[in-house]
Design a protein around this motif. Structure first.
Motif, PDB file in Angstrom:
ATOM      1  N   VAL A 131       0.841  -1.202   0.000  1.00 19.68           N
ATOM      2  CA  VAL A 131       0.000   0.000   0.000  1.00 19.68           C
ATOM      3  C   VAL A 131       0.874   1.250   0.000  1.00 19.68           C
ATOM      4  N   PHE A 132       1.924   1.267   0.798  1.00 24.21           N
ATOM      5  CA  PHE A 132       2.832   2.418   0.806  1.00 24.21           C
ATOM      6  C   PHE A 132       3.460   2.619  -0.571  1.00 24.21           C
ATOM      7  N   ASP A 133       3.850   1.530  -1.246  1.00 15.73           N
ATOM      8  CA  ASP A 133       4.424   1.643  -2.586  1.00 15.73           C
ATOM      9  C   ASP A 133       3.413   2.242  -3.563  1.00 15.73           C
ATOM     10  N   THR A 134       2.163   1.822  -3.447  1.00 15.59           N
ATOM     11  CA  THR A 134       1.119   2.324  -4.342  1.00 15.59           C
ATOM     12  C   THR A 134       0.831   3.797  -4.082  1.00 15.59           C
ATOM     13  N   LEU A 135       0.942   4.224  -2.842  1.00 21.79           N
ATOM     14  CA  LEU A 135       0.710   5.630  -2.512  1.00 21.79           C
ATOM     15  C   LEU A 135       1.693   6.557  -3.222  1.00 21.79           C
ATOM     16  N   LEU A 136       2.882   6.054  -3.565  1.00 19.59           N
ATOM     17  CA  LEU A 136       3.890   6.889  -4.219  1.00 19.59           C
ATOM     18  C   LEU A 136       3.399   7.448  -5.548  1.00 19.59           C
ATOM     19  N   ASP A 137       2.543   6.703  -6.233  1.00 19.63           N
ATOM     20  CA  ASP A 137       2.037   7.127  -7.545  1.00 19.63           C
ATOM     21  C   ASP A 137       0.652   7.752  -7.461  1.00 19.63           C
ATOM     22  N   SER A 138       0.235   8.117  -6.251  1.00 13.24           N
ATOM     23  CA  SER A 138      -1.095   8.696  -6.060  1.00 13.24           C
ATOM     24  C   SER A 138      -0.993  10.194  -5.783  1.00 13.24           C
ATOM     25  N   THR A 139      -2.139  10.819  -5.617  1.00 15.01           N
ATOM     26  CA  THR A 139      -2.180  12.249  -5.267  1.00 15.01           C
ATOM     27  C   THR A 139      -2.063  12.468  -3.771  1.00 15.01           C
ATOM     28  N   ILE A 140      -2.040  11.390  -3.006  1.00 15.54           N
ATOM     29  CA  ILE A 140      -2.007  11.478  -1.549  1.00 15.54           C
ATOM     30  C   ILE A 140      -0.571  11.627  -1.055  1.00 15.54           C
ATOM     31  N   LYS A 141      -0.364  12.535  -0.131  1.00 17.76           N
ATOM     32  CA  LYS A 141       0.961  12.737   0.458  1.00 17.76           C
ATOM     33  C   LYS A 141       1.129  11.796   1.655  1.00 17.76           C
ATOM     34  N   THR A 142       2.217  11.058   1.667  1.00 19.53           N
ATOM     35  CA  THR A 142       2.510  10.131   2.755  1.00 19.53           C
ATOM     36  C   THR A 142       3.435  10.798   3.762  1.00 19.53           C
ATOM     37  N   VAL A 143       3.026  10.801   5.020  1.00 17.80           N
ATOM     38  CA  VAL A 143       3.825  11.388   6.091  1.00 17.80           C
ATOM     39  C   VAL A 143       4.237  10.266   7.034  1.00 17.80           C
ATOM     40  N   VAL A 144       5.539   9.966   7.057  1.00 20.32           N
ATOM     41  CA  VAL A 144       6.052   8.909   7.929  1.00 20.32           C
ATOM     42  C   VAL A 144       6.265   9.480   9.330  1.00 20.32           C
ATOM     43  N   CYS A 145       5.684   8.825  10.321  1.00 19.70           N
ATOM     44  CA  CYS A 145       5.740   9.290  11.710  1.00 19.70           C
ATOM     45  C   CYS A 145       6.750   8.470  12.509  1.00 19.70           C
ATOM     46  N   ARG A 146       7.073   8.947  13.694  1.00 17.58           N
ATOM     47  CA  ARG A 146       8.021   8.237  14.557  1.00 17.58           C
ATOM     48  C   ARG A 146       7.346   7.099  15.326  1.00 17.58           C
ATOM     49  N   HIS A 147       6.036   7.193  15.504  1.00 13.90           N
ATOM     50  CA  HIS A 147       5.325   6.180  16.292  1.00 13.90           C
ATOM     51  C   HIS A 147       3.892   6.115  15.797  1.00 13.90           C
ATOM     52  N   GLU A 148       3.311   4.925  15.823  1.00 14.30           N
ATOM     53  CA  GLU A 148       1.941   4.762  15.336  1.00 14.30           C
ATOM     54  C   GLU A 148       0.940   5.575  16.144  1.00 14.30           C
ATOM     55  N   GLN A 149       1.182   5.726  17.425  1.00 13.85           N
ATOM     56  CA  GLN A 149       0.279   6.538  18.237  1.00 13.85           C
ATOM     57  C   GLN A 149       0.260   7.973  17.757  1.00 13.85           C
ATOM     58  N   ASN A 150       1.439   8.490  17.363  1.00 18.45           N
ATOM     59  CA  ASN A 150       1.503   9.839  16.809  1.00 18.45           C
ATOM     60  C   ASN A 150       0.673   9.942  15.533  1.00 18.45           C
ATOM     61  N   ALA A 151       0.766   8.914  14.694  1.00 16.13           N
ATOM     62  CA  ALA A 151      -0.002   8.909  13.446  1.00 16.13           C
ATOM     63  C   ALA A 151      -1.494   9.004  13.728  1.00 16.13           C
ATOM     64  N   ALA A 152      -1.953   8.269  14.741  1.00 15.98           N
ATOM     65  CA  ALA A 152      -3.374   8.298  15.093  1.00 15.98           C
ATOM     66  C   ALA A 152      -3.782   9.667  15.608  1.00 15.98           C
TER      67      ALA A 152
END
Length: 346
Positions: free
Chosen positions: A42-63
């Motif tokens: 899914v992360f690989d597919t996001l690279l070719d999408s209009t959606i910006k991927t933001v990598v976080c330091r912890h999953e709780q932060n992402a939530a």
């Protein structure tokens, strides 16, 4: 003799393609998360999408970030994490979003379907883990169901009293082909105002009250309801207080009627004002915002509950009248029924 032109064939659509396309159709701009083997497709597919991927330091932060997006925009923020501890690290963030009324859709990787009953690396029954703390928790069990699950997750997260939704995404489902269509976005249900008889009764109860007070909760602060609430304050001149989640509704020009925010320890001026009320009109309020035992214990006064959902019965919060429906529409109708400036002297 000429050689016939070859027909160009497009790459088949995978489950990951359909998932990302469904997110795009839903209007998602950002995805917050941490990659991992079970969700990397899914992360690989996001690279070719209009959606910006933001990598976080912890999953709780992402939530928490996704919940902030949901609170600010009214559209569900999205968190994307891997299987096992990647999902379990979401628990606090999703539980908070669900209790605070912030729309969030969390997508968690999972082991392949054929391995789900095996005790292997990062296998976990995340659907049941999240079921008690979300509005919606489901597993995508086939490539054909990808868009269906996404559509229902967003609808659950954003409709009624907003909250969290969780989608479990098995690794093999994301790599398999599918011809299923994109089903998002699905519009939230359009509610009307409360029943006319209930509205008329509420107007009568408020009109005969000596010291009515408005208590504004989370949903009163949503942009769809805030202006209707302001119109009610402007016309009725009723004193108004709010929970922390209901902050921001009362504009400066209405500060003459504003008693401030209630406090966690029942020590604020707003608490004193609420204590003095003979009728309390709650708008978009949920008891989790301010425990009824702190402000209504052993009291027999009338409570009018205006919300999208009926009240949970509590020994200290038992509304005599519930106006269930769209908060803005209900508030506008109630404002129309009240007499202008009927509480100016109070």
């Amino acid at each position: 003799m000429s050689t016939p032109a070859r027909t160009l064939r497009s790459e088949p659509q995978t489950g990951a393609d359909l998932l990302v396309k469904s997110l795009e159709a839903q209007g998602v701009d950002y995805v917050f998360g941490i990659p991992g083997a079970k969700i990397d497709k899914v992360f690989d597919t996001l690279l070719d999408s209009t959606i910006k991927t933001v990598v976080c330091r912890h999953e709780q932060n992402a939530a928490f970030i996704a919940a902030g997006i949901g609170r600010m925009t009214g559209k569900a923020g999205v968190a994307l994490v891997t299987s096992g501890p990647g999902c379990s690290n979401l628990v606090t963030g999703l539980a908070t979003a669900n209790s605070e009324g912030d729309p969030v859709v969390a997508i968690g990787g999972a082991v392949a379907l054929s391995e789900r009953l095996k005790n292997i690396h990062q296998s976990m029954d995340t659907v049941n883990l999240f079921r008690p703390i979300t509005k919606f928790s489901a597993d995508i069990d086939s490539p054909e169901s990808v868009s269906e699950v996404v559509a229902n997750a967003f609808r659950a997260a954003e409709s009624g009293r907003p909250g969290a939704a969780f989608i479990s995404v098995p690794k093999d489902i994301m790599t398999r082909d599918t011809e299923s269509p994109i089903l998002t976005p699905v519009k939230s249900e359009l509610l009307g105002p409360a029943e006319p008889d209930a509205l008329a009764t509420a107007a009568h109860v408020i009109a005969r009250a000596e010291r009515p007070v408005l208590l504004l909760g989370l949903l009163a602060s949503k942009h769809t309801a805030a202006e209707a609430v302001r119109a009610l304050i402007r016309k009725s001149k009723m004193p108004v207080v709010c929970t922390y989640q209901g902050a921001g509704v009362v504009p400066r020009e209405h500060f003459d009627y504003f008693g401030g925010r209630v406090g966690l320890f029942h020590t604020q001026p707003a608490d004193k004002l609420l204590d003095s009320a003979d009728v309390v009109i709650t708008v978009g309020y949920d008891p989790i915002e301010y425990e009824p035992g702190l402000w209504n214990k052993n009291r027999t006064r009338d409570i009018i509950h205006i919300d999208v959902a009926r009240a949970d019965v509590d020994r200290d919060y038992r509304p005599q009248l519930e106006l269930i429906g769209d908060i803005a529409a209900t508030t506008r109708q109630l404002t129309f029924l009240l007499q202008p400036q009927s509480f100016e002297s109070h």
